[in-house]
Design an enzyme around this catalytic site. Structure first.
Site, mmCIF file in Angstrom:
data_model
loop_
_atom_site.group_PDB
_atom_site.id
_atom_site.type_symbol
_atom_site.label_atom_id
_atom_site.label_comp_id
_atom_site.label_asym_id
_atom_site.label_seq_id
_atom_site.Cartn_x
_atom_site.Cartn_y
_atom_site.Cartn_z
ATOM 1 N N SER A 87 16.477 42.798 47.124
ATOM 2 C CA SER A 87 17.482 41.783 46.808
ATOM 3 C C SER A 87 17.079 40.984 45.585
ATOM 4 O O SER A 87 15.896 40.700 45.372
ATOM 5 C CB SER A 87 17.641 40.828 47.996
ATOM 6 O OG SER A 87 18.348 39.666 47.611
ATOM 7 N N THR A 135 26.265 43.926 43.376
ATOM 8 C CA THR A 135 27.056 43.391 44.485
ATOM 9 C C THR A 135 28.308 42.721 43.934
ATOM 10 O O THR A 135 28.223 41.809 43.114
ATOM 11 C CB THR A 135 26.211 42.408 45.308
ATOM 12 O OG1 THR A 135 25.071 43.109 45.807
ATOM 13 C CG2 THR A 135 26.992 41.842 46.483
HETATM 14 C C1 LIG Z 1 20.071 37.652 55.886
HETATM 15 C C2 LIG Z 1 20.872 38.538 54.971
HETATM 16 C C3 LIG Z 1 20.722 38.416 53.601
HETATM 17 C C4 LIG Z 1 21.441 39.245 52.742
HETATM 18 N N1 LIG Z 1 21.217 39.144 51.421
HETATM 19 C C5 LIG Z 1 21.878 39.968 50.579
HETATM 20 C C6 LIG Z 1 21.609 39.925 49.188
HETATM 21 O O1 LIG Z 1 20.774 39.173 48.719
HETATM 22 N N2 LIG Z 1 22.332 40.761 48.387
HETATM 23 C C7 LIG Z 1 23.266 41.636 48.882
HETATM 24 O O2 LIG Z 1 23.886 42.366 48.118
HETATM 25 N N3 LIG Z 1 23.520 41.704 50.201
HETATM 26 C C8 LIG Z 1 22.837 40.897 51.048
HETATM 27 N N4 LIG Z 1 23.083 40.984 52.392
HETATM 28 C C9 LIG Z 1 24.025 42.004 52.898
HETATM 29 C C10 LIG Z 1 23.298 43.327 53.231
HETATM 30 O O3 LIG Z 1 22.912 43.984 52.057
HETATM 31 C C11 LIG Z 1 24.177 44.300 54.025
HETATM 32 O O4 LIG Z 1 25.412 44.462 53.363
HETATM 33 C C12 LIG Z 1 24.441 43.880 55.471
HETATM 34 O O5 LIG Z 1 23.332 43.185 56.006
HETATM 35 C C13 LIG Z 1 24.736 45.104 56.319
HETATM 36 O O6 LIG Z 1 25.063 44.760 57.609
HETATM 37 P P1 LIG Z 1 24.016 44.821 58.860
HETATM 38 O O7 LIG Z 1 23.141 43.606 58.710
HETATM 39 O O8 LIG Z 1 24.931 44.752 60.026
HETATM 40 O O9 LIG Z 1 23.245 46.104 58.771
HETATM 41 C C14 LIG Z 1 22.362 40.178 53.261
HETATM 42 C C15 LIG Z 1 22.501 40.299 54.655
HETATM 43 C C16 LIG Z 1 21.774 39.503 55.511
HETATM 44 C C17 LIG Z 1 21.942 39.671 56.990
#
Ligand SMILES: Cc1cc2nc3c(=O)[nH]c(=O)nc-3n(C[C@H](O)[C@H](O)[C@H](O)COP(=O)(O)O)c2cc1C
Ligand SMILES: CC(C)CC(=O)C(=O)O
Length: 327
Positions: A87, A135
């Site tokens: 990330s 993203t």
């Molecule tokens: C705590 C957390 C932080 C996240 N941070 C980012 C991020 O910095 N950039 C991003 O593109 N997606 C981020 N996401 C989204 C994840 O990349 C992903 O799309 C998502 O967690 C998938 O769903 P799942 O948690 O049910 O597997 C984040 C998700 C969570 C839960």
């Protein structure tokens, strides 16, 4: 507060719950007597061979989960033979994460400051990241009610988004940019030769635009229900996106994948690979690098087992006819 940050979603968390509920409604229609023998889960993405089609989604702030931080996640992912997407909001420098594991991809929120954005991309590339995940579901930040209730606004003292340091060493905040359009992705093309994936596609028309704009991959995602509450479940959005892309570039999906059978369904409905977010964060918090490795290996073993029972030797043999909606 930090557990809520990891677990939570936007608004009433309808989409967060919906991602999981959508898998509950789907059933596998297995084939028999297919003589699969040993299954072969090896997957190649952009020239990198992986031992599984299960990748680590980009998630922020791993030092809030475990003192090993993103480096521990990278070590666990490497041991499991897969890619970790780092990330942009990682709490350790990408160089240190790369030293602990790999292969890595880097996730980018394009910043309004184009020169700074280019510098971050160059830095990730120099550290050895092999693809850039842009993203695009975050023109503004999602309204996360748990974080508002808990007044979670800043990282604790001593922690920072280490890849947001500019030339002076100052850490910039990750800005969401509502002026972002396809033109800016074209500019990224001029900055880097890395494969470019767009993350956060749900509408097939956007999947078509991504291919038309020369993107190298599409990630079907609603950000784990953390951005637009009420957005469609990703497994419901996947078939139309996959059909539109028509195998011209890889299609990946994330959101709500918790079991090997969920992976099987996603691959059958058109994904080339999947990513998992919260399962990795939970495993990191519980067991550091080893925890991450074991969680990923469990998912892969579970997928292997489900494929044996459904009569598929390779992910490519998983087709939409193997999935039905539960009555
Ligand atoms: C705590 C957390 C932080 C996240 N941070 C980012 C991020 O910095 N950039 C991003 O593109 N997606 C981020 N996401 C989204 C994840 O990349 C992903 O799309 C998502 O967690 C998938 O769903 P799942 O948690 O049910 O597997 C984040 C998700 C969570 C839960
Ligand atoms: C802190 C943000 C930049 C990342 C995040 O929480 C997310 O993308 O869900």
């Amino acid at each position: 507060m930090h557990a809520d940050f990891f677990a939570g979603g936007a608004g009433e968390e309808r989409t967060l719950r919906g991602n999981l509920a959508a898998y509950d409604r789907l059933r596998i229609v297995p084939r028999v007597l297919r003589a699969t023998g040993e299954r072969d889960l090896r997957t190649t993405l952009f020239g990198t061979g992986l031992s599984t089609p299960v990748l680590v989604a980009p998630t922020a702030f791993h030092l809030l989960a475990h003192p090993g931080g993103e480096a521990a996640t990278a070590e666990g992912a490497a041991a499991a033979g897969t890619v970790m997407v780092v990330s942009m909001a990682a709490t350790q420098p990408v160089e240190a994460i790369a030293a602990a594991g790999g292969p890595l991809w880097f996730q980018l929120y394009p910043q309004p400051d184009l020169a700074f954005t280019a510098a971050v991309v160059k830095r990730a590339e120099a550290a050895g990241c092999r693809a850039l995940v842009v993203t695009v579901d975050s023109p503004v930040f999602g309204r996360r009610e748990r974080d508002l209730r808990n007044r979670f606004t800043d990282l604790p003292d001593g922690l920072a988004c280490e890849n947001m340091r500019d030339a002076t060493g100052r850490v910039r905040t990750v800005e969401m940019d509502a002026t972002l359009g396809w033109d800016r992705l074209a500019r990224l093309r001029e900055v880097t030769g890395l494969p470019l994936l767009v993350k956060g596609i749900l509408h097939p028309a956007d999947a078509r635009l991504a291919v038309e704009h020369g993107m190298d991959g599409v990630i079907v995602s609603n950000h784990g229900g953390r951005q637009l509450d009420g957005a469609i479940a990703t497994i419901d959005a996947l078939p139309a996106v996959a059909e539109t892309v028509g195998r011209r570039v890889p299609v990946l999906v994330d959101g709500g994948i918790r079991r090997g059978t969920d992976v099987l369904i996603a691959l059958a409905l058109g994904a080339d690979a999947v990513l998992v977010g919260r399962p990795v964060l939970e495993a990191l918090a519980a067991g550091g690098a080893r925890g991450v490795q074991r969680r990923l290996e469990r998912l892969t073993a579970d997928l292997d087992h489900a494929m044996a029972l459904a009569g598929a030797k390779r992910p490519a043999e998983l087709t939409p006819d193997l999935v039905a909606v539960a009555g």
